[in-house]
Write an enzyme that holds these catalytic residues in place. Sequence first.
Site, PDB file in Angstrom:
ATOM      1  N   GLU A  10      -4.091  -2.724   1.956  1.00 43.40           N
ATOM      2  CA  GLU A  10      -3.967  -3.275   3.299  1.00 43.40           C
ATOM      3  C   GLU A  10      -4.622  -2.385   4.350  1.00 43.40           C
ATOM      4  O   GLU A  10      -5.018  -2.856   5.412  1.00 43.40           O
ATOM      5  CB  GLU A  10      -2.475  -3.480   3.593  1.00 43.40           C
ATOM      6  CG  GLU A  10      -2.147  -4.264   4.822  1.00 43.40           C
ATOM      7  CD  GLU A  10      -1.592  -3.359   5.919  1.00 43.40           C
ATOM      8  OE1 GLU A  10      -1.390  -3.859   7.037  1.00 43.40           O
ATOM      9  OE2 GLU A  10      -1.381  -2.177   5.642  1.00 43.40           O
ATOM     10  N   HIS A 308       0.586  -5.907   2.158  1.00 44.16           N
ATOM     11  CA  HIS A 308       1.255  -4.761   2.758  1.00 44.16           C
ATOM     12  C   HIS A 308       2.225  -4.133   1.761  1.00 44.16           C
ATOM     13  O   HIS A 308       2.247  -2.909   1.561  1.00 44.16           O
ATOM     14  CB  HIS A 308       1.999  -5.234   4.010  1.00 44.16           C
ATOM     15  CG  HIS A 308       2.422  -4.154   4.947  1.00 44.16           C
ATOM     16  ND1 HIS A 308       3.564  -3.407   4.770  1.00 44.16           N
ATOM     17  CD2 HIS A 308       1.854  -3.693   6.085  1.00 44.16           C
ATOM     18  CE1 HIS A 308       3.683  -2.545   5.762  1.00 44.16           C
ATOM     19  NE2 HIS A 308       2.661  -2.689   6.571  1.00 44.16           N
TER      20      HIS A 308
END
Length: 341
Positions: A10, A308
Amino acid sequence: MIEIDGSQGEGGGQVLRTALALSMVTGQAVTLTDIRAGRAKPGLMRQHLACVQAATRICSAQTHGAELGSRSLRFEPGAVQPGHYRFDVGSAGSCLLVLQTVLPPLLLAAQPSQLTLSGGTHNPMAPPFHFIERAFVPLLRRMGADVQLTLRRHGFYPAGGGEVEAVIQPATTCLRPLVLEERGDLQEGYAEALCAGIPRGVADRELLMVGEALGWAGERLRTPALRQNEGPGNALMATLQYAQHAEVFTQFGEKRVSSEQVAKRLVNELQRFERSRAAVGEHLADQLAIPLALARGGSYTASEISLHASTNFEVIERFLPVSFELTPLDGATRVSLRQRG
């Protein structure tokens, strides 16, 4: 010296925060390069630098590159020192992300700690205060530690100015593994519209649409009293209290975005989670990763594993002898912790 590529996965600030937290937990020095390479403005912004400075204080770390805009950092931790600390982001950046950075080592410290955190408390792209208080902290209690949070003042983007007090009671020995694979029956559901320094009609319209979409009325639609000088700001929240835990969903009001659009986003997020068979939602799946890794075991089912979260798993595995195993299920993904070696 562990070397972490900040552009991996991410490529955001979570790589930095997790690396700092586990460097303090393990005592292993870390070098980060290409910090926040996946962002429009890479490098250390003010709220990320506040995380570095907070980590440095609680363990008397030696650092190189701890300055605004820096894209590399060397962090050499000393012994973690519990105590009373005050950390100020100095902007509307999330002070809950500072807490996220220093919480893991303080959960394992020998004595309690008390933190006063200043900055943003309800920010897009960061866990809001009420999510941490209602969804995350109760699960820490089940794992043998405790955090008492008090919201002294709301802080919205872009003004900031919020303040949170955290009293951390560490685990007596180590964190206990957590198994959370079912949410249980729904016991309570309600929505709240936080409004400060903006017309009251905004909250009324948001709650009206939420109520119509979910069949909620009366006490299930709430407008908590906020001081007007805490704004301008607007956060629309929905809390679902299940038998096993709580989930909190949040959407934020923005310029040129109608109240109805904000409410629709919230309803869609909530209903998407309800349609799943998971115990926890996307954001709680991310937050639970470090505590379960510190406990060296446990499992949960998640409605979604974001990039994430996947990046977070990868960084954790660099510091601790654990592996995250993902098993697709019907309407969920099981995340299991396994010890290596």
